[in-house]
Design a protein around this motif. Structure first.
Motif, PDB file in Angstrom:
ATOM      1  N   GLU A   1      -3.857  12.216 -57.695  1.00 56.54           N
ATOM      2  CA  GLU A   1      -4.331  11.629 -56.431  1.00 56.54           C
ATOM      3  C   GLU A   1      -4.689  12.733 -55.431  1.00 56.54           C
ATOM      4  O   GLU A   1      -5.504  12.525 -54.541  1.00 56.54           O
ATOM      5  CB  GLU A   1      -3.268  10.720 -55.823  1.00 56.54           C
ATOM      6  CG  GLU A   1      -3.191   9.340 -56.435  1.00 56.54           C
ATOM      7  CD  GLU A   1      -2.353   9.325 -57.709  1.00 56.54           C
ATOM      8  OE1 GLU A   1      -1.793  10.373 -58.072  1.00 56.54           O
ATOM      9  OE2 GLU A   1      -2.294   8.253 -58.330  1.00 56.54           O
TER      10      GLU A   1
ATOM     11  N   GLU B   1      -8.237  13.418 -55.270  1.00 59.26           N
ATOM     12  CA  GLU B   1      -9.056  12.487 -54.490  1.00 59.26           C
ATOM     13  C   GLU B   1      -8.976  12.793 -52.998  1.00 59.26           C
ATOM     14  O   GLU B   1      -9.987  12.734 -52.296  1.00 59.26           O
ATOM     15  CB  GLU B   1      -8.647  11.031 -54.743  1.00 59.26           C
ATOM     16  CG  GLU B   1      -9.753  10.093 -54.279  1.00 59.26           C
ATOM     17  CD  GLU B   1      -9.342   8.645 -54.179  1.00 59.26           C
ATOM     18  OE1 GLU B   1      -8.228   8.305 -54.584  1.00 59.26           O
ATOM     19  OE2 GLU B   1     -10.171   7.862 -53.690  1.00 59.26           O
TER      20      GLU B   1
ATOM     21  N   LEU C   1     -12.045  13.666 -50.607  1.00 66.67           N
ATOM     22  CA  LEU C   1     -12.390  13.035 -49.328  1.00 66.67           C
ATOM     23  C   LEU C   1     -12.743  14.097 -48.301  1.00 66.67           C
ATOM     24  O   LEU C   1     -13.733  13.972 -47.574  1.00 66.67           O
ATOM     25  CB  LEU C   1     -11.207  12.199 -48.828  1.00 66.67           C
ATOM     26  CG  LEU C   1     -10.995  10.839 -49.475  1.00 66.67           C
ATOM     27  CD1 LEU C   1      -9.773  10.169 -48.879  1.00 66.67           C
ATOM     28  CD2 LEU C   1     -12.216   9.953 -49.277  1.00 66.67           C
TER      29      LEU C   1
ATOM     30  N   LYS D   1      -3.560  10.269 -49.415  1.00 66.77           N
ATOM     31  CA  LYS D   1      -4.943   9.878 -49.159  1.00 66.77           C
ATOM     32  C   LYS D   1      -5.077   9.211 -47.794  1.00 66.77           C
ATOM     33  O   LYS D   1      -6.021   9.499 -47.042  1.00 66.77           O
ATOM     34  CB  LYS D   1      -5.402   8.915 -50.261  1.00 66.77           C
ATOM     35  CG  LYS D   1      -6.857   8.556 -50.208  1.00 66.77           C
ATOM     36  CD  LYS D   1      -7.217   7.785 -51.449  1.00 66.77           C
ATOM     37  CE  LYS D   1      -8.064   6.599 -51.132  1.00 66.77           C
ATOM     38  NZ  LYS D   1      -8.296   5.771 -52.323  1.00 66.77           N
TER      39      LYS D   1
ATOM     40  N   PHE E   1      -1.650   0.382 -45.290  1.00 66.87           N
ATOM     41  CA  PHE E   1      -2.725   0.739 -46.219  1.00 66.87           C
ATOM     42  C   PHE E   1      -2.242   0.579 -47.652  1.00 66.87           C
ATOM     43  O   PHE E   1      -1.742   1.516 -48.273  1.00 66.87           O
ATOM     44  CB  PHE E   1      -3.200   2.167 -45.943  1.00 66.87           C
ATOM     45  CG  PHE E   1      -3.651   2.360 -44.525  1.00 66.87           C
ATOM     46  CD1 PHE E   1      -4.558   1.475 -43.955  1.00 66.87           C
ATOM     47  CD2 PHE E   1      -3.182   3.408 -43.759  1.00 66.87           C
ATOM     48  CE1 PHE E   1      -4.977   1.636 -42.654  1.00 66.87           C
ATOM     49  CE2 PHE E   1      -3.592   3.575 -42.453  1.00 66.87           C
ATOM     50  CZ  PHE E   1      -4.490   2.685 -41.897  1.00 66.87           C
TER      51      PHE E   1
ATOM     52  N   GLY F   1      -2.164   0.001 -51.650  1.00 70.08           N
ATOM     53  CA  GLY F   1      -2.935   0.521 -52.767  1.00 70.08           C
ATOM     54  C   GLY F   1      -3.540   1.881 -52.502  1.00 70.08           C
ATOM     55  O   GLY F   1      -4.414   2.326 -53.221  1.00 70.08           O
ATOM     56  N   VAL F   2      -3.073   2.546 -51.430  1.00 69.02           N
ATOM     57  CA  VAL F   2      -3.587   3.874 -51.099  1.00 69.02           C
ATOM     58  C   VAL F   2      -2.415   4.851 -51.121  1.00 69.02           C
ATOM     59  O   VAL F   2      -1.442   4.654 -50.388  1.00 69.02           O
ATOM     60  CB  VAL F   2      -4.249   3.878 -49.697  1.00 69.02           C
ATOM     61  CG1 VAL F   2      -4.731   5.264 -49.341  1.00 69.02           C
ATOM     62  CG2 VAL F   2      -5.400   2.893 -49.657  1.00 69.02           C
ATOM     63  N   PRO F   3      -2.477   5.893 -51.927  1.00 71.60           N
ATOM     64  CA  PRO F   3      -1.404   6.890 -51.887  1.00 71.60           C
ATOM     65  C   PRO F   3      -1.281   7.483 -50.497  1.00 71.60           C
ATOM     66  O   PRO F   3      -2.285   7.643 -49.794  1.00 71.60           O
ATOM     67  CB  PRO F   3      -1.864   7.957 -52.888  1.00 71.60           C
ATOM     68  CG  PRO F   3      -2.919   7.316 -53.718  1.00 71.60           C
ATOM     69  CD  PRO F   3      -3.538   6.256 -52.874  1.00 71.60           C
TER      70      PRO F   3
ATOM     71  N   TRP G   1      -7.321  10.510 -44.660  1.00 75.25           N
ATOM     72  CA  TRP G   1      -8.274   9.689 -43.905  1.00 75.25           C
ATOM     73  C   TRP G   1      -7.995   9.775 -42.404  1.00 75.25           C
ATOM     74  O   TRP G   1      -8.917   9.887 -41.590  1.00 75.25           O
ATOM     75  CB  TRP G   1      -8.195   8.231 -44.362  1.00 75.25           C
ATOM     76  CG  TRP G   1      -9.206   7.871 -45.415  1.00 75.25           C
ATOM     77  CD1 TRP G   1      -8.955   7.414 -46.670  1.00 75.25           C
ATOM     78  CD2 TRP G   1     -10.643   7.909 -45.287  1.00 75.25           C
ATOM     79  NE1 TRP G   1     -10.132   7.180 -47.334  1.00 75.25           N
ATOM     80  CE2 TRP G   1     -11.179   7.470 -46.515  1.00 75.25           C
ATOM     81  CE3 TRP G   1     -11.518   8.280 -44.258  1.00 75.25           C
ATOM     82  CZ2 TRP G   1     -12.543   7.393 -46.746  1.00 75.25           C
ATOM     83  CZ3 TRP G   1     -12.881   8.202 -44.496  1.00 75.25           C
ATOM     84  CH2 TRP G   1     -13.362   7.763 -45.724  1.00 75.25           C
ATOM     85  N   ILE G   2      -6.723   9.721 -42.029  1.00 75.13           N
ATOM     86  CA  ILE G   2      -6.378   9.804 -40.595  1.00 75.13           C
ATOM     87  C   ILE G   2      -6.811  11.163 -40.037  1.00 75.13           C
ATOM     88  O   ILE G   2      -7.365  11.264 -38.950  1.00 75.13           O
ATOM     89  CB  ILE G   2      -4.857   9.595 -40.377  1.00 75.13           C
ATOM     90  CG1 ILE G   2      -4.401   8.241 -40.948  1.00 75.13           C
ATOM     91  CG2 ILE G   2      -4.490   9.720 -38.910  1.00 75.13           C
ATOM     92  CD1 ILE G   2      -4.932   7.041 -40.240  1.00 75.13           C
TER      93      ILE G   2
ATOM     94  N   LEU H   1      -9.228  13.016 -41.200  1.00 70.52           N
ATOM     95  CA  LEU H   1     -10.688  13.048 -41.122  1.00 70.52           C
ATOM     96  C   LEU H   1     -11.193  12.259 -39.921  1.00 70.52           C
ATOM     97  O   LEU H   1     -12.196  12.628 -39.308  1.00 70.52           O
ATOM     98  CB  LEU H   1     -11.290  12.484 -42.414  1.00 70.52           C
ATOM     99  CG  LEU H   1     -11.055  13.329 -43.664  1.00 70.52           C
ATOM    100  CD1 LEU H   1     -11.737  12.693 -44.855  1.00 70.52           C
ATOM    101  CD2 LEU H   1     -11.544  14.746 -43.472  1.00 70.52           C
TER     102      LEU H   1
END
Lengths: 133, 237
Positions: free
Chosen positions: B211, B214, B218, B37, B30, B32-34, B41-42, B44
């Protein structure tokens, strides 16, 4: 690190925000005016998917993410859809079984199975009424 | 975190080529994704499965029962000035959650612009809106419990209604509550300037960065997303 942030004009968020409000009003109106049947269900689903799509795409920045992340997150939803299909089929079967056997004590309905093979064996006794429970 | 593009000379390809390129490279997938984050996502995604299973079990209960399902339009109606308005409280809760999602999105945006005070205030507003949502849910639960709704029975129809209601809205309300807690914690941290100075967190000991706002955003949008599905399938259907 500084380049990794999601920076978008505030107007995008405000537009989506208003849009979500409008869509919520629409879906509430579906209930308020008591629309029924297929019209109700399809409208509920349309407004739901639109709202969910806008939240994911804009608020959660999914349209701006790279495809590797988007695919990793959305492809597992296929498993959910398969599970919905399986359980939909299963619940249909369960309800049919309950309709057949959990009757309110009417023997004719209890034994109205398509085969009708064992009808003569059991239907003469009065205990079939009690057996349904 | 290292710069990802420094190892490759050519710019990263997009679309399908980008998909295979990113997954095939021996680094992180992934780009460009910190990492925080990506991990959010994982998480979520796993949470999506939990709520999917709840809603699928609700579907199974509702489609297989031979007893009529309670009319949610009437069960969740409120009487205002002598007039019964269907789903009034639920509609207000929906609008509050959408509003809080909007303020959260703006908090993320101001976070990336390093506007410390604005971010903290927006996070605080989001937290207060979330608190009012939980408060209304507590009111709704109280009302239904007083009317005799239990996980095993209720006066309106199919007994599964109670268990589905308490399980689905309870789990969602729990998510909102945890989100509110983290919103307050992060609002305080942002206000204090932890994410400007890179002060380490008390629990993870990671450096504070904007970050984090963010990733929190999410989670909060996800809570709103789940409510969209609960609202459609449980309250409106």
């Amino acid at each position: 690190m500084a380049t990794e942030g999601q920076a978008h004009p505030i107007s995008v968020y405000l537009k989506i925000w208003i849009l979500l409000f409008v869509l919520s009003v629409f879906s509430y109106m579906v209930d308020f005016y008591q629309l029924q049947g297929w019209l109700r269900w399809s409208l509920i689903l349309i407004f739901m998917f639109l709202k969910a799509g806008f939240i994911m795409a804009i608020f959660m920045h999914m349209v701006w993410e790279r495809m590797a992340l988007v695919v990793a997150l959305l492809s597992p939803m296929v498993a959910v859809l398969v599970f919905i299909a399986i359980m939909g089929y299963e619940s249909e079967y369960t309800q049919n079984s309950r309709d057949l056997f959990f009757d309110d004590g009417k023997p004719d309905k209890v034994w109205a199975v398509p085969h009708g093979a064992h009808k003569s064996d059991h239907n003469d006794g009065s205990h079939s009424t009690g057996e349904a429970h | 975190m290292n710069d990802t593009s420094s190892t490759s000379i050519k710019p990263l390809p997009d679309g399908m080529d980008g998909l295979t390129h990113d997954w095939a490279s021996d680094q992180r997938a992934f780009k460009g994704v910190p990492w925080g984050k990506a991990m959010m996502w994982i998480f979520l995604l796993s949470d999506t499965f939990i709520f999917s299973i709840f809603l699928i079990s609700y579907m199974t209960a509702r489609w297989s029962t031979v007893v009529p399902w309670p009319n949610t339009s009437e069960v969740f109606s409120l009487t205002v000035a002598g007039v019964s308005v269907p789903l009034l409280l639920i509609a207000i809760m929906t609008f509050i959650l959408i509003t809080s999602s909007g303020t959260m999105a703006m908090a993320v945006r101001s976070g990336y612009q390093k506007k410390r005070k604005q971010t903290a205030i927006l996070l605080l507003i989001t937290a207060i809106l979330g608190t009012s949502f939980v408060g209304m849910q507590a009111f709704e639960w109280t009302k239904l419990i007083m009317e005799g709704v239990r996980p095993w029975e209720n006066p309106f129809g199919a007994p599964q209604f109670g268990s589905v209601f308490f399980m689905v809205t309870g789990f969602h309300g729990f998510h909102v509550s945890i989100g509110v807690l983290f919103l307050f914690i992060n609002a305080r941290k942002v206000w204090r300037g932890d994410y400007d100075t890179g002060k380490r967190g008390f629990f993870t000991w990671q450096k504070g960065r904007y970050e984090i706002v963010e990733a929190l955003g999410l989670y909060w949008h996800f809570v709103d997303l789940v409510w969209v599905f609960i609202f459609a399938f449980f309250y409106l259907w």
